[in-house]
Design a protein around this motif. Sequence first.
Motif, PDB file in Angstrom:
ATOM      1  N   TYR A  74     -12.529   0.386   6.474  1.00 24.06           N
ATOM      2  CA  TYR A  74     -12.776   1.756   6.936  1.00 24.06           C
ATOM      3  C   TYR A  74     -14.217   2.198   6.657  1.00 24.06           C
ATOM      4  O   TYR A  74     -14.476   3.311   6.216  1.00 24.06           O
TER       5      TYR A  74
ATOM      6  N   ARG B  99      -9.408   3.344  17.738  1.00 18.60           N
ATOM      7  CA  ARG B  99      -8.159   3.434  16.970  1.00 18.60           C
ATOM      8  C   ARG B  99      -7.748   4.884  16.733  1.00 18.60           C
ATOM      9  O   ARG B  99      -8.580   5.803  16.805  1.00 18.60           O
ATOM     10  N   PHE B 100      -6.489   5.045  16.402  1.00 17.80           N
ATOM     11  CA  PHE B 100      -5.899   6.344  16.048  1.00 17.80           C
ATOM     12  C   PHE B 100      -6.077   7.405  17.139  1.00 17.80           C
ATOM     13  O   PHE B 100      -6.210   8.582  16.840  1.00 17.80           O
TER      14      PHE B 100
ATOM     15  N   LEU C  39       1.488   8.677   5.886  1.00 16.98           N
ATOM     16  CA  LEU C  39       1.116  10.036   5.518  1.00 16.98           C
ATOM     17  C   LEU C  39      -0.059  10.549   6.347  1.00 16.98           C
ATOM     18  O   LEU C  39      -0.219  11.745   6.539  1.00 16.98           O
ATOM     19  N   LEU C  40      -0.889   9.615   6.815  1.00 14.53           N
ATOM     20  CA  LEU C  40      -2.069  10.027   7.580  1.00 14.53           C
ATOM     21  C   LEU C  40      -1.785  10.070   9.076  1.00 14.53           C
ATOM     22  O   LEU C  40      -2.269  10.948   9.780  1.00 14.53           O
TER      23      LEU C  40
ATOM     24  N   VAL D 194      -5.276   9.921   2.265  1.00 21.00           N
ATOM     25  CA  VAL D 194      -4.184  10.673   1.649  1.00 21.00           C
ATOM     26  C   VAL D 194      -4.684  11.450   0.430  1.00 21.00           C
ATOM     27  O   VAL D 194      -4.212  12.544   0.134  1.00 21.00           O
TER      28      VAL D 194
ATOM     29  N   ARG E 147      -5.067  -0.990  19.072  1.00 18.69           N
ATOM     30  CA  ARG E 147      -4.210  -1.583  20.097  1.00 18.69           C
ATOM     31  C   ARG E 147      -3.391  -0.469  20.750  1.00 18.69           C
ATOM     32  O   ARG E 147      -3.041   0.512  20.108  1.00 18.69           O
TER      33      ARG E 147
ATOM     34  N   ASP F  23       3.393  -2.292   9.914  1.00 21.87           N
ATOM     35  CA  ASP F  23       1.962  -2.000  10.022  1.00 21.87           C
ATOM     36  C   ASP F  23       1.684  -0.518   9.808  1.00 21.87           C
ATOM     37  O   ASP F  23       0.649  -0.138   9.286  1.00 21.87           O
TER      38      ASP F  23
ATOM     39  N   ILE G 166     -11.604  -1.724  17.575  1.00 18.97           N
ATOM     40  CA  ILE G 166     -11.636  -0.786  16.448  1.00 18.97           C
ATOM     41  C   ILE G 166     -12.149   0.590  16.886  1.00 18.97           C
ATOM     42  O   ILE G 166     -11.708   1.619  16.399  1.00 18.97           O
TER      43      ILE G 166
ATOM     44  N   GLN H  28       3.455   1.654   8.050  1.00 20.51           N
ATOM     45  CA  GLN H  28       3.999   2.368   6.897  1.00 20.51           C
ATOM     46  C   GLN H  28       2.931   2.783   5.892  1.00 20.51           C
ATOM     47  O   GLN H  28       3.032   3.851   5.293  1.00 20.51           O
ATOM     48  N   SER H  29       1.876   1.965   5.706  1.00 19.35           N
ATOM     49  CA  SER H  29       0.880   2.377   4.724  1.00 19.35           C
ATOM     50  C   SER H  29       0.066   3.561   5.244  1.00 19.35           C
ATOM     51  O   SER H  29      -0.629   4.222   4.498  1.00 19.35           O
ATOM     52  N   LEU H  30       0.165   3.809   6.554  1.00 19.32           N
ATOM     53  CA  LEU H  30      -0.593   4.909   7.147  1.00 19.32           C
ATOM     54  C   LEU H  30       0.292   6.111   7.424  1.00 19.32           C
ATOM     55  O   LEU H  30      -0.141   7.091   8.032  1.00 19.32           O
TER      56      LEU H  30
ATOM     57  N   THR I 134       0.813  -1.214   0.000  1.00 16.90           N
ATOM     58  CA  THR I 134       0.000   0.000   0.000  1.00 16.90           C
ATOM     59  C   THR I 134       0.849   1.268   0.000  1.00 16.90           C
ATOM     60  O   THR I 134       0.550   2.216  -0.717  1.00 16.90           O
ATOM     61  N   ALA I 135       1.905   1.269   0.812  1.00 15.26           N
ATOM     62  CA  ALA I 135       2.723   2.484   0.891  1.00 15.26           C
ATOM     63  C   ALA I 135       3.395   2.766  -0.452  1.00 15.26           C
ATOM     64  O   ALA I 135       3.477   3.913  -0.896  1.00 15.26           O
TER      65      ALA I 135
ATOM     66  N   ASN J 113      -3.796   1.398  14.232  1.00 11.52           N
ATOM     67  CA  ASN J 113      -4.915   1.305  13.286  1.00 11.52           C
ATOM     68  C   ASN J 113      -5.961   0.275  13.685  1.00 11.52           C
ATOM     69  O   ASN J 113      -7.058   0.274  13.146  1.00 11.52           O
ATOM     70  N   LEU J 114      -5.625  -0.644  14.602  1.00 12.89           N
ATOM     71  CA  LEU J 114      -6.613  -1.617  15.049  1.00 12.89           C
ATOM     72  C   LEU J 114      -7.035  -1.342  16.492  1.00 12.89           C
ATOM     73  O   LEU J 114      -7.646  -2.175  17.140  1.00 12.89           O
TER      74      LEU J 114
END
Lengths: 493, 280
Positions: A299, B43-44, B235-236, A246, B60, B229, B40, B231-233, A221-222, B57-58
């Motif tokens: 999501y 999260r965040f 930017l957010l 994003v 935790r 886990d 859930i 890295q895909s997030l 994904t990244a 993201n989950l």
Amino acid sequence: MGNALKAIGLALALSTTLVAAAMAQPTEVRIGVALEPPILDPTAGAAEAIDIVVYQNIFEGLTRIDENGAVQPDLAKSWTISDDNLTYTFQLQDGVTFHDGTSFDAEDVKFTFDRILSPNSTNAHKEFYEPISSVTVIDPLTVEFKLSKPVGMFLFDLGRGDAVIVAPESADNNATDPIGTGPFSFVQWDKGSRVVLEAYGPYWGEPIHLTKATYVFISDTATMTNALLAGDIDGTNNFAAEALGVFEGNPAFNILVGTTEGETLLSTNNKKAPFTDLRVRQAMAHAIDRKAIIDGATYGYGVPIGSHFAPHNPYYVDLTNTYPFDLDAARKLLAEAGFPDGFSATLKLPPLAYARLSGQIIASDFAKIGIKLELINVEWAQWLDDVYTKKDFDLTIISHVEPFDIGNYANPDYYFGYDNPVFQAVIEKLNGTTDDAQRKELAIEAQTILAKDAVNGYLFELPQTGVWNSKLTGMWKNSPIEGLVLRDIRWTE
Amino acid sequence: MKRILAHPSLAIGLAATLFFALLGLVSLFWTPYPIAQIEIGRRFLGPSAEHWLGTDNLGRDMFSLMMSGTLTSFVVAALAVAIGAGIGVPLGLAAAAWGGPVEWLVLRFTDFIFAFPALIVAILISTLIGPGSINAVVAIGVFNIPVFARVARGGALSIATLDFVAAGRLAGFGNAQIAYRHLLPNIMSLIIVQGTIQLSLGILSEAGLSYVGLGTQPPSTSLGLMLKDAQSLFLLHPFLTFVPGLCIVLIVIALNIAGDGLRDAIDARLRAQGSSNVVA
């Protein structure tokens, strides 16, 4: 002299405008997709990744499924159906050629279906075409299908990727060098990296806008996010929902949220203990917290399902409350089945964000009723081989993206191994029924049996969340059939 | 204690290493929240009184994950060092004590392993025998063997020619006894310093393996897996990346500082004591 200078100036101005126009109006597109197809022959594999690249792009069928899921004429320009629904006569398009230059005619149609039905066929969905008793060439542009029993969705089934028309000259090599009649011809496949398609000049149908399309395989994904942001790819048909934020509010990108035909399942090996016990499967169904999974893995974009059926289908019935989320009920059922302390099992997860995330959430919920899941991440090719082909698994999570694929449950050899004669009879009847009201009734009956038997854990209908360069148009918002159809995609100003 | 404090880098490095090691050890008995507990709904969340480092993201608890991840990283790296030193040091000592064909064999063996890029072969090993913490230990441990073998041989060679070793031989000691009684105690400091450095490299390797999905598997966690886990997030929710990332950086720096300080401290001690059969 003055005039000559003016002329030169004009020519210069003109040429710069032309160059600018050409720059502004590209005709090539690079598309990121998560999974690489194992082969490129859609008639010899079940993976959606194959259709994403080739369906309606390289290969075409007698009919095609359009963006709304309706059947449209394709290589067959028209057809007549006998009153008993047993004889279909197709008029074929004239002047169609395969990409290797050979011509297309009724013999190719006959060859295609004989190949699907031959005993050593490797077609993933032979069962759709088994009612065909004969294919007869009337003349080069007319072909007649005789069926042994009426098939309610015959025209739809002809439009699937499994029934695209192939030529006897090239069919054997389609896995690596696909040759069809579609608007794009195959150029090259750099394994592990990309597939390149090029517009086929002599294409018979309406002219297309693109000259070249490249599918780039990016499972991470990244990496996909960066590729989109950097402009290395122009879009992707299904982006991981977790990172959609994003691109929200970014005017350079367009987010397309739609539906797919993907029932996402906690697929259960029904032939392996303890999953042979209905109470164990019911307990697992009670322990699945669909809301948490949909929020956590998609999501919030996924739609809950209670059986193997797409919620936007008119035959759908809501069965999500058959086994509501109830850990006490789950514990009780497990105890009745002889597992008061639960048991251990493995959960194999293919490299898809929704599967990996759902897997962790399910493992956490199952741990509460004593089912200890060992999560095993597998690569895509390994998943197809171990789980789908060799059926070596306890549980897995996967989306079944074919439209109207509830019939898979009538095949006891299908990978999750569900063998129920009652259900098989219902599907048999459903396939042979053409009356809409009756079909609906039977479809509901079939859905209900699956929900009650808790054959698999029914999680959610996979959303399609595409991210595209905002200057591209013509992409399908919904995915009523497996594929990523390039036909209408073009750049706008 | 005084000696440790006399070397500020050693004191700081050791304190920081101990802090992370303790954090990891405590996670064996207690974490603020169970690490596999997915919720859930929460999260965040950013850092707060309930979740000191927020949630992932989950849903935790990041602090619990960080504690447990640190433990995994330390254990994997420490076991890999144990494998490396346990096999590498005897090999190096044997090479120095016996010489000849034994030495040649040991050196060629270390050359052979050194010829492979470590992380790539670790990936190969993990692919062959499947991902998991144990396999990461084996993969990283194998590459520690030649490192320790060379250090042990090099240290031992410089001692083997000294008089007290010759005296030992005259007293009738065999090669094995020479290696064990005279060579090993003298190269201990070298081994310990190398051990701390390999420990920090092991933590990096484990993070690398987990990051590419071949190390620790969920629901257990490690710092590398947390990075993966997140890295895909990135930017957010960049914070999710900073926690494990900074942890790795800090642990590695701490171990390196401690290693440096340790070398200075041990050397000084040895010089000061000037004991009969222990030289620097």
